[in-house]
Every structure is written in structure tokens, then in C-alpha cells.
Write a protein that holds these residues in place. Structure first.
Motif, PDB file in Angstrom:
ATOM      1  N   PHE A 123       0.968  -1.300   0.010  1.00 40.29           N
ATOM      2  CA  PHE A 123       0.053  -0.066   0.176  1.00 40.29           C
ATOM      3  C   PHE A 123       0.672   1.454   0.125  1.00 40.29           C
ATOM      4  CE2 PHE A 123      -2.144   3.203   2.409  1.00 40.29           C
ATOM      5  CZ  PHE A 123      -3.218   3.570   1.457  1.00 40.29           C
ATOM      6  N   LEU A 124       2.243   1.158   0.682  1.00 42.71           N
ATOM      7  CA  LEU A 124       2.756   2.483   0.566  1.00 42.71           C
ATOM      8  C   LEU A 124       3.735   2.410  -0.169  1.00 42.71           C
ATOM      9  CD1 LEU A 124       3.613   1.949   4.575  1.00 42.71           C
ATOM     10  CD2 LEU A 124       2.324   3.933   3.342  1.00 42.71           C
ATOM     11  N   GLY A 125       3.567   1.682  -0.973  1.00 43.98           N
ATOM     12  CA  GLY A 125       5.043   1.191  -2.148  1.00 43.98           C
ATOM     13  C   GLY A 125       3.865   2.466  -3.237  1.00 43.98           C
ATOM     14  N   THR A 126       5.227   2.922  -4.791  1.00 46.01           N
ATOM     15  CA  THR A 126       4.679   3.756  -5.279  1.00 46.01           C
ATOM     16  C   THR A 126       3.940   2.822  -6.314  1.00 46.01           C
ATOM     17  OG1 THR A 126       6.667   4.823  -5.479  1.00 46.01           O
ATOM     18  CG2 THR A 126       5.469   5.783  -4.260  1.00 46.01           C
ATOM     19  N   GLY A 127       5.553   2.120  -6.476  1.00 41.88           N
ATOM     20  CA  GLY A 127       5.685   1.311  -8.212  1.00 41.88           C
ATOM     21  C   GLY A 127       5.499   0.266  -7.283  1.00 41.88           C
ATOM     22  N   ASP A 128       5.397  -1.116  -8.233  1.00 40.42           N
ATOM     23  CA  ASP A 128       5.475  -2.399  -8.875  1.00 40.42           C
ATOM     24  C   ASP A 128       7.652  -2.451  -7.683  1.00 40.42           C
ATOM     25  OD1 ASP A 128       6.240  -4.752  -9.149  1.00 40.42           O
ATOM     26  OD2 ASP A 128       5.320  -5.493 -10.501  1.00 40.42           O
ATOM     27  N   PRO A 129       7.532  -2.988  -7.440  1.00 38.16           N
ATOM     28  CA  PRO A 129       8.713  -3.325  -6.802  1.00 38.16           C
ATOM     29  C   PRO A 129       9.787  -4.573  -7.714  1.00 38.16           C
ATOM     30  CG  PRO A 129       7.390  -4.197  -5.290  1.00 38.16           C
ATOM     31  CD  PRO A 129       7.086  -3.319  -6.438  1.00 38.16           C
TER      32      PRO A 129
ATOM     33  N   ASP B 169      11.841   0.434  -8.428  1.00 37.60           N
ATOM     34  CA  ASP B 169      11.587   1.713  -7.331  1.00 37.60           C
ATOM     35  C   ASP B 169      12.355   1.011  -6.191  1.00 37.60           C
ATOM     36  OD1 ASP B 169      10.856   3.259  -6.042  1.00 37.60           O
ATOM     37  OD2 ASP B 169       9.082   3.231  -6.062  1.00 37.60           O
ATOM     38  N   SER B 170      13.254   2.398  -5.527  1.00 41.29           N
ATOM     39  CA  SER B 170      14.095   1.854  -4.472  1.00 41.29           C
ATOM     40  C   SER B 170      12.938   1.872  -2.681  1.00 41.29           C
ATOM     41  CB  SER B 170      15.266   2.209  -4.107  1.00 41.29           C
ATOM     42  OG  SER B 170      16.122   2.403  -4.834  1.00 41.29           O
ATOM     43  N   TRP B 171      12.484   2.902  -3.042  1.00 43.95           N
ATOM     44  CA  TRP B 171      11.677   2.985  -1.531  1.00 43.95           C
ATOM     45  C   TRP B 171      10.190   1.962  -1.920  1.00 43.95           C
ATOM     46  CZ3 TRP B 171       9.968   5.799   2.432  1.00 43.95           C
ATOM     47  CH2 TRP B 171       9.142   5.514   2.215  1.00 43.95           C
ATOM     48  N   SER B 172       9.827   0.913  -2.962  1.00 49.40           N
ATOM     49  CA  SER B 172       8.632   0.286  -2.796  1.00 49.40           C
ATOM     50  C   SER B 172       9.379  -1.305  -2.408  1.00 49.40           C
ATOM     51  CB  SER B 172       8.097  -0.297  -4.576  1.00 49.40           C
ATOM     52  OG  SER B 172       7.986   0.700  -4.651  1.00 49.40           O
ATOM     53  N   ARG B 173      10.907  -1.337  -3.259  1.00 53.78           N
ATOM     54  CA  ARG B 173      11.827  -2.663  -1.945  1.00 53.78           C
ATOM     55  C   ARG B 173      11.999  -2.305  -0.920  1.00 53.78           C
ATOM     56  NH1 ARG B 173      14.708  -5.386  -5.615  1.00 53.78           N
ATOM     57  NH2 ARG B 173      16.742  -4.972  -4.479  1.00 53.78           N
ATOM     58  N   LEU B 174      11.988  -1.651  -0.724  1.00 56.77           N
ATOM     59  CA  LEU B 174      12.226  -0.927   0.589  1.00 56.77           C
ATOM     60  C   LEU B 174      11.611  -1.353   1.837  1.00 56.77           C
ATOM     61  CD1 LEU B 174      14.845  -0.477   2.778  1.00 56.77           C
ATOM     62  CD2 LEU B 174      13.375   2.087   3.318  1.00 56.77           C
ATOM     63  N   MET B 175      10.063  -1.092   1.165  1.00 56.80           N
ATOM     64  CA  MET B 175       8.782  -1.726   2.060  1.00 56.80           C
ATOM     65  C   MET B 175       8.736  -3.100   2.245  1.00 56.80           C
ATOM     66  SD  MET B 175       6.927   0.662   3.121  1.00 56.80           S
ATOM     67  CE  MET B 175       8.517   2.142   3.435  1.00 56.80           C
ATOM     68  N   LEU B 176       9.224  -3.582   1.305  1.00 54.70           N
ATOM     69  CA  LEU B 176       8.934  -5.276   1.141  1.00 54.70           C
ATOM     70  C   LEU B 176      10.402  -5.828   1.843  1.00 54.70           C
ATOM     71  CD1 LEU B 176       8.121  -6.448  -2.416  1.00 54.70           C
ATOM     72  CD2 LEU B 176       6.950  -6.308  -0.891  1.00 54.70           C
ATOM     73  N   ALA B 177      11.891  -5.125   2.053  1.00 57.60           N
ATOM     74  CA  ALA B 177      12.774  -5.263   2.367  1.00 57.60           C
ATOM     75  C   ALA B 177      12.387  -5.603   3.827  1.00 57.60           C
ATOM     76  CB  ALA B 177      13.679  -4.619   2.192  1.00 57.60           C
ATOM     77  N   ASN B 178      11.693  -4.177   4.464  1.00 60.29           N
ATOM     78  CA  ASN B 178      11.337  -4.239   5.487  1.00 60.29           C
ATOM     79  C   ASN B 178      11.059  -5.457   5.844  1.00 60.29           C
ATOM     80  OD1 ASN B 178      11.002  -2.792   8.041  1.00 60.29           O
ATOM     81  ND2 ASN B 178       8.974  -2.544   7.107  1.00 60.29           N
ATOM     82  N   ARG B 179       9.801  -5.739   5.284  1.00 58.83           N
ATOM     83  CA  ARG B 179       8.853  -6.859   5.847  1.00 58.83           C
ATOM     84  C   ARG B 179       9.523  -7.924   6.161  1.00 58.83           C
ATOM     85  NH1 ARG B 179       3.992  -7.929   2.183  1.00 58.83           N
ATOM     86  NH2 ARG B 179       2.746  -6.637   2.879  1.00 58.83           N
TER      87      ARG B 179
ATOM     88  N   VAL C  18      13.478  -9.676  -1.265  1.00 58.68           N
ATOM     89  CA  VAL C  18      14.108  -8.506  -1.429  1.00 58.68           C
ATOM     90  C   VAL C  18      14.102  -8.671   0.360  1.00 58.68           C
ATOM     91  CG1 VAL C  18      13.928  -6.589  -0.925  1.00 58.68           C
ATOM     92  CG2 VAL C  18      12.491  -8.359  -3.328  1.00 58.68           C
ATOM     93  N   SER C  19      15.652  -8.335   0.702  1.00 59.15           N
ATOM     94  CA  SER C  19      15.815  -7.877   2.255  1.00 59.15           C
ATOM     95  C   SER C  19      16.308  -6.667   2.212  1.00 59.15           C
ATOM     96  CB  SER C  19      16.497  -9.144   2.577  1.00 59.15           C
ATOM     97  OG  SER C  19      17.614  -9.373   2.165  1.00 59.15           O
ATOM     98  N   TYR C  20      17.108  -5.643   3.437  1.00 58.41           N
ATOM     99  CA  TYR C  20      18.294  -5.375   3.213  1.00 58.41           C
ATOM    100  C   TYR C  20      19.239  -5.549   3.138  1.00 58.41           C
ATOM    101  CZ  TYR C  20      14.567  -3.019   7.155  1.00 58.41           C
ATOM    102  OH  TYR C  20      14.166  -2.530   8.253  1.00 58.41           O
ATOM    103  N   GLY C  21      19.827  -6.642   3.054  1.00 60.85           N
ATOM    104  CA  GLY C  21      21.438  -7.521   2.569  1.00 60.85           C
ATOM    105  C   GLY C  21      20.857  -7.048   1.432  1.00 60.85           C
ATOM    106  N   ILE C  22      20.188  -7.833   0.548  1.00 69.63           N
ATOM    107  CA  ILE C  22      20.205  -7.680  -0.512  1.00 69.63           C
ATOM    108  C   ILE C  22      20.398  -6.546  -1.320  1.00 69.63           C
ATOM    109  CG2 ILE C  22      18.713  -8.678  -2.870  1.00 69.63           C
ATOM    110  CD1 ILE C  22      18.038 -11.483  -0.911  1.00 69.63           C
ATOM    111  N   MET C  23      19.503  -5.751  -0.745  1.00 70.43           N
ATOM    112  CA  MET C  23      19.444  -4.554  -1.454  1.00 70.43           C
ATOM    113  C   MET C  23      21.033  -3.665  -1.513  1.00 70.43           C
ATOM    114  SD  MET C  23      15.634  -2.481  -0.602  1.00 70.43           S
ATOM    115  CE  MET C  23      16.289  -1.457  -1.255  1.00 70.43           C
ATOM    116  N   LEU C  24      21.200  -3.901   0.053  1.00 67.42           N
ATOM    117  CA  LEU C  24      22.768  -2.796  -0.081  1.00 67.42           C
ATOM    118  C   LEU C  24      23.946  -3.812  -0.754  1.00 67.42           C
ATOM    119  CD1 LEU C  24      22.616  -3.471   3.864  1.00 67.42           C
ATOM    120  CD2 LEU C  24      23.077  -1.489   2.314  1.00 67.42           C
TER     121      LEU C  24
END
Lengths: 356, 379
Positions: free
Chosen positions: B56-62, B162-172, B328-334
Motif C-alpha cells: 500500500f505504501l509502495g509507489t510502484g511495482d517493486p 523503485d528503491s522505496w517500494s523495494r525497501l517496504m518489502l525488505a523491511n517486512r 527482497v531484504s535489507y542485505g539483498i538491497m545492500l
């Protein structure tokens, strides 16, 4: 319970039939282990061949220095510890005898209704996470009282009995002072209407002002409920106040047992005499030289030859250093374990010297 | 005079309240005095609230790759246009720097793309089963998504996701791995520690030696070995649980030692003997008398071991040993920030480290507060 029951073979020293508990040759040794494989390299003889009897309705005081085995004796009688050998004969209400030292878990649970214990430290003996209702009501619950209404009524009654307000039952132990906590401990011990109460130094952790209140409470309860006490203590003035008879222990052995006044005024064992001399006399004019016992308490892991007291005894002779004295009745109702008991004239504690 | 009477009764009331307060109430009273812990608890509450709201908070398809928009810098939403409220983002024109061949974007101040709250966007399953396509924020005209897949609040990565949308999933994923891992740790720790402490003897000796041997093995090689044992053909979910178990294998020893120590200490307490002499059974003694004595310590230990789980997962994934894309996780994004050149040119790829730091610090402060509050009877 049947297989544990023996016929009435109790050999009461005084020939009385109202003996409630008789301890015969009780021993409790703790192994000393060493190394990775826990090899046993010795034994601590905490309680070594102790015999005595407690009569129905009396208070037997058990005194001695720290580490002399009085608490271990009390815990063996309660079967909080398993004795190494010896027998502990308990006479049930219907007159049959049970050997507490070998009884199985199920009859032991039944026996818990008859024998209860009061602990030394009121700050560690109450579960801090439980309310008074749960603490005092627990013995009732585990012995089958499922109705919480009946339990809380009984807890209220018990709290009134020990001088606490029943409204306090929702409180937790942290809200109470030492004396009040000890009253809670007493209420818990009385929950199942026991006949024998083993009090393990019940007042030694309390302030002097509160000690008297708790001692008086115990005396009153004894009268009201017809209780029998085994009263373990190291404070002689307290023991003198509450006990009918007093037993003295030294390094795991019983050295003397007599009626309270007889023991205090006419001790037969040099150790008893020394203990009595050590009672401080709160009188500034009293300049009398006090007898001070020399030497260290013998180690129960490595006791001396002969009489355990001989290295510190002023009256020791050769026989004391080689032969263990027998615990025997040298005067009516006065037992002592000393080779020279009949020849020595020892100083007791006169009435005037009693601290009160 | 009258006031005094009132204060006196209030005092009496407070005293009574203290007297009948259970362990949890006393803990709470002490905990709420610890301000950093309270703030941390609120922050963590927000982070965990993001769980169900990630899409819901994501702005684009991650997962959507967009060719023209890779390595895009974070974009700003402008809320006012000539003094009137009309949220929008500016259009972009990608070009290549003729000198360095680096991909760059020119901001087009005149091209304003309308942005609105509760906009229609990509479809997702809310809570896993409710079909939805609304997002907190998105383009007013959903057709815009065809040419520009997201607002790119935090920019995009090397393939234009989109990093923002991916961050939301990574957080989860990263935060839940902490919780599940700790649950496994807790069960293992209480079981092994309880057996070890309550029964003692040779059982205790064996369990303690196992713990010591385990502690003597260097962490990273063991991690690598265990992660390598996770089969390549496992699905994302299987790998997720596999990694959780690997992390728990490291966590339980500390918990087991805490529990064992407590059981050893409480076994000798007078009140345990009193309970036994009352005729209570072993189960009752363990669960009514002993365990409540250190619930609070367990909670504190947990709150301090969750962050090490999160860090563990992040490190493993960062090294390529943990979760694998498409997870998607913090580590994977990093992973993208492993290359110093990338970091120098596109520093926003490092942004993911910020929530990691916030979460870890918050857990540590929370654990601190809990540990202080844990023994309400101590001074």
C-alpha cells in the motif's frame, strides 16, 4: 500407606505412649567429590547418629552452632533431604507408625498434611510472583481443594489466625515487612492443619522487637491448635522461652538432651556449659570473668578421634581422645554424651543471668 | 486541612495499588520511566505496522525493471504550484553525458506529472488475499505508469527498480526473520536450558560441552558452511526458513545459558522447597514458582537477540549467502552498494543502511529498558 506401616514397636525412652516422632540413629552424609569424574574422596558427616523423640504437644528446642547439623536434621525429618541411614518414626492420628525416611512419594504427599515447616528467611521462602491467596492457598489446592471460594475463606481464616488482615490476601509479598512475611509463612504451614511443625530458626532473621511477637504467636497457636513443635534455633534465650525440652548438637552429634530448666541450670556436657556461658548478660555492673571457648569448631568432613569436642574441652582426658562417648541417660530424663558427665561439676545459667 | 485529608487518602490508595500490583504492573511502572525505551518501542511499533501495509505504501511495482530509469536519484514531490495546492513531480529526460558516458537525467521544470493520495496503481494482494490496487500515494492518471513505473522517492537501482517500494518489502522480510528466528531460539533455549538446569548431572554436562564447542567455532565460516548446505533449487520461502533456522542455531546457546543459570539459582530457593513440602508436583514448581521468576529476563534476552538476528540475515544476504533474489531484504538491497564506484556515483543506494541502524538501535534501547524493568523487586 499400608506397607509402610509397622506395628507399634516404638521403644520410647521414657516409656510414654504419647510420642509423636521418634528419630533413631539418623545419619546424613554429603559426599565430597573431586575432579572431572566426580570421584568421591570423602564424606561430610552433617548428621551423625542422632536419636531423639518428640512427644505429642511439646516443643523440643534444637540448638547448636552454625554448621552443627541442626537444619539438616530438620530437613531430613521433613524429607526435604533423604537421610543416609536411620529411621524417623511418625505416629499417625490412628496410632500406626510410619517410617518417614523410607516412605514412597504418594504416602509422603499424604504425610505433608501432618508435617509442615516454617522457614528461616521470610524474604526467600515466599514466591515473589504469587499473591497471599495463592501462597497460603497452595497447600489446599494441591491437596485437592478445587473450589476457589472455599480456599479464599480458609485463607482469610488463616490470616486472621496469624494476626493479619484478611483483606491483604490479594497483595503480593513485596508489600510486607519481615515479621508480617513470617506470619504468612506460618499461615501457609498451618493451612492443612498439621500436627507437627518443624520451625527452622523461625525468628533469627527478624528484628528483636518482632521476634517476641512471632514467638508469642507460635506459643498461642500451639495452645489453640494442639501443635507439636521441633524448634531449631541458635539463640538460647529464645529457646529457653519456648521449649519444654532442649537438645544440643555439636558437629552432627547430639551431646545433651534434657528438660529446659534442668539443662540451663544443670548442664552435664562441657559444650552445653560453654554455650550457656556465651550468652551475653545485659548488665553493665557484671564484671565477672566470662568463660570463652577456645579453638575452632571441628570439621564434619574430618572430625577428631574420640569425642568430637575433645580438642576444645578443658576437661578432656585420654579416654576422650580415643573413645567416642555414648549418648546415655545419666539422670532421669537427662541424656548426655560425655565420658566424664557424672564427675564434672559444670556451671549453668542462673535465672538472674537470663537475658530477657 | 481538607486538602491534606484528600492527599492522605490518595497516598493510602497508591500504597494499596502498589501492594496488590502483580509483577507485570510493577515492570510496566518502571519501564515507562525509561524514556529512550519508550521512544524505541514506538519506533519499532511503526516499523512492524509497515508489515501489512508494505504494498500500500509502495509507489510502484517493486519487481518491475524499467530500462530508461536506472540509477535515478531520489525524486521530490512538490506540493505547491504557483501558490496553489497541487502535488506533482517533474518530468525527466534521460541522456548520456557525452564526456563520461554516464547516464544522467535532466529535470523538466515545465512537465508536471500530477500526484494524488489513494491513487490507483499496480495490483497486489492486501494481507495476502484481498485484491487491491490503491496506494497511499501515486500518479493521478494511472496511465502514467506505462511510461514511468514509479515516483522514485528513493531513486532506482541498476536495473531501474523503485528503491522505496523495494525497501517496504525488505523491511517486512528482514524484520520478520528476526521474530521467527527468536521464536525458534526461545523454544530451543528454554528446552535445553531448562533440562540442563533443573536436572543437572551428566545431562547438564553434555549440554554445556555442546554449547562450549559451538561457541569455539568461528561464526562466519560456520554460517557459510550451513548456508551452502541450503539446496539451490529451494523456493524463496524454503530458503527463507532455511536461513532462519541457520540463524537460530547461533542464537539458542545464549538463551539456554540464561535459562540454565536461572533454574540452577532458583532450584535452591526456599520458596521452591516450601512448594515441594506443600506437596506441589514438579510441573507446578517449574511453571508456577520458578519460570515466573525469570519471564522478565527472557523478555530482555529476546529483545536483545532480535537485532543480532536481523544483522545476521543482513550480513549473510550481503555476502550472497543468505536470501537470494527475487526475495527482497535489507542485505539483498545492500548488495548493490558493495562496489565503491557505485557508492561514489549513486550514494542513495546506501540509504537502506539507515533503517537497519534505526531498527538495531531501537531494539537495543528497548532491551535496555526491559532489562532495567525486568526485576521490579530489585533496587
Amino acid at each position: 500407606m499400608v506397607e509402610e506401616t509397622k506395628q507399634d514397636t516404638i521403644a520410647d525412652d521414657s516409656g510414654q505412649q504419647d510420642t509423636l516422632l521418634e528419630v533413631n540413629n539418623l545419619r546424613k552424609f554429603f559426599p565430597i567429590t573431586k575432579g572431572f569424574l566426580k570421584r568421591v574422596i570423602g564424606q561430610v558427616r552433617a548428621v551423625d547418629d542422632v536419636s531423639f523423640a518428640i512427644r505429642q504437644g511439646e516443643t523440643l528446642g534444637l540448638v547448636g552452632e552454625s554448621g552443627c547439623g541442626k537444619t539438616t536434621t530438620a530437613r531430613c525429618i521433613m524429607r526435604a533431604l533423604d537421610p543416609s541411614s536411620g529411621e524417623i518414626l511418625y505416629r499417625t492420628e490412628d496410632g500406626s507408625l510410619i517410617d518417614v525416611s523410607t516412605i514412597g512419594p504418594a504416602p509422603l504427599r499424604e504425610l505433608r498434611k501432618d508435617m509442615q515447616m516454617i522457614f528461616q528467611d521470610p524474604f526467600t521462602s515466599l514466591t515473589p510472583r504469587m499473591s497471599l491467596l495463592d501462597i497460603v492457598g497452595e497447600p489446599l489446592l494441591v491437596h485437592g481443594e478445587k473450589s476457589s471460594r472455599v480456599r479464599s475463606e480458609r485463607v482469610a481464616e488463616l490470616l486472621r489466625l496469624v494476626g493479619l488482615r484478611p483483606e491483604y490476601m490479594r497483595r503480593f509479598p513485596h508489600a510486607f515487612s519481615g515479621g508480617e512475611r513470617q506470619r504468612i509463612g506460618i499461615a501457609r504451614a498451618l493451612a492443612l492443619n498439621p500436627r507437627l511443625v518443624v520451625a527452622d530458626e523461625p525468628v533469627s532473621a527478624l528484628d528483636v522487637s518482632v521476634q517476641a511477637q512471632v514467638i508469642n504467636l507460635l506459643s498461642d497457636l500451639q495452645e489453640q491448635l494442639n501443635l507439636t513443635y521441633l524448634f531449631v534455633a541458635h539463640d538460647l534465650s529464645v529457646v529457653r522461652h519456648i521449649s519444654d525440652r532442649v537438645a544440643v548438637m555439636y558437629v552432627g552429634k547430639m551431646v545433651e538432651l534434657a528438660e529446659t530448666e534442668e539443662l540451663f541450670s544443670n548442664p552435664k556436657h562441657p559444650y552445653t556449659s560453654a554455650l550457656l556461658q556465651s550468652v551475653p548478660i545485659p548488665d553493665p555492673k557484671n564484671k565477672k570473668e566470662r568463660f570463652v571457648l577456645e579453638g575452632e569448631v571441628a570439621s564434619p568432613a574430618n572430625p577428631p578421634e574420640g569425642c568430637y569436642f575433645n580438642p576444645r574441652c578443658a576437661h578432656a582426658t585420654d579416654v576422650c581422645r580415643t573413645e567416642t562417648p555414648v549418648f546415655e541417660e545419666i539422670e532421669p530424663k537427662h541424656w548426655v554424651a560425655c565420658h566424664r558427665a557424672s564427675e564434672l561439676d559444670l556451671r549453668g545459667l542462673t535465672e538472674a543471668a537470663t537475658p530477657s | 486541612m481538607a486538602e491534606q485529608v484528600i492527599t492522605a487518602t490518595e497516598d493510602a490508595f497508591e500504597e494499596e495499588e502498589f501492594s496488590i500490583a502483580s509483577q507485570w504492573q510493577l515492570m510496566w511502572w518502571r519501564f515507562r520511566k525509561h524514556k529512550p525505551a519508550i521512544v524505541s518501542a514506538i519506533i519499532l511499533g511503526i516499523f512492524y505496522l509497515l508489515f501489512p501495509l508494505a504494498e500500500f505504501l509502495g509507489t510502484g511495482d517493486p519487481a518491475q525493471i524499467s530500462e530508461p530509469y536506472h540509477y535515478l536519484r531520489p525524486q521530490v514531490i512538490r506540493f505547491f504550484d504557483d501558490g496553489s495546492f497541487s502535488p506533482h513531480v517533474n518530468g525527466l529526460r534521460p541522456y548520456r553525458d557525452p564526456m563520461t558516458f554516464q547516464k544522467k537525467y535532466e529535470l523538466l521544470p515545465d512537465e508536471k506529472i500530477g500526484v494524488t493520495f489513494f491513487a490507483k496503481g499496480f495490483e497486489y494482494n492486501f494481507l495476502g488475499f484481498i485484491k487491491a490496487d490503491r496506494h497511499l500515494i501515486g500518479f493521478t492518471d494511472p496511465a502514467t505508469l506505462d511510461s514511468r513505473p514509479s515516483i522514485f522517492l528513493l531513486g532506482s537501482d541498476s536495473v531501474g527498480r523503485d528503491s522505496w517500494s523495494r525497501l517496504m518489502l525488505a523491511n517486512r522480510i528482514s524484520l520478520s526473520i528476526g521474530l521467527i528466528g527468536v521464536a525458534i531460539t526461545l523454544i530451543l533455549g528454554i528446552m535445553m536450558g531448562g533440562i540442563s538446569g533443573y536436572y543437572g548431572g551428566w545431562v547438564d554436562t553434555i549440554i554445556q560441552r555442546i554449547i562450549e564447542v559451538k561457541s569455539a567455532i568461528p561464526t562466519l565460516p560456520l554460517w557459510m558452511g550451513l548456508s551452502a548446505a541450503v539446496p539451490q533449487d529451494w523456493t524463496v520461502l524454503q530458503v527463507y526458513f532455511g536461513i532462519t533456522v541457520v540463524l537460530s542455531i547461533f542464537g539458542w546457546t545464549g538463551m539456554a545459558r540464561t535459562v540454565r543459570g536461572k533454574f540452577l539459582a532458583l532450584r535452591e530457593e526456599d520458596y521452591v522447597m516450601a512448594a515441594r513440602l506443600s506437596g506441589s508436583g514438579e510441573g507446578r514448581i517449574m511453571f508456577r514458582h520458578m519460570l515466573p521468576g525469570f519471564y522478565s529476563h527472557i523478555i530482555a534476552t529476546i529483545s536483545l537477540s532480535i537485532p543480532s538476528m536481523i544483522i545476521g540475515e543482513t550480513s549473510l544476504s550481503f555476502l550472497g549467502l543468505g536470501l537470494r533474489p527475487p526475495a527482497v531484504s535489507y542485505g539483498i538491497m545492500l548488495i548493490q552498494a558493495q562496489n565503491p564506484v557505485t557508492v561514489a556515483l549513486y550514494p542513495w543506494l546506501m540509504f537502506v543502511a539507515l533503517p537497519v541502524i534505526i531498527v538495531i538501535l531501537a531494539f537495543n534501547f528497548l532491551g535496555d529498558g526491559l532489562r532495567d524493568a525486568a526485576d521490579p523487586y530489585g533496587k
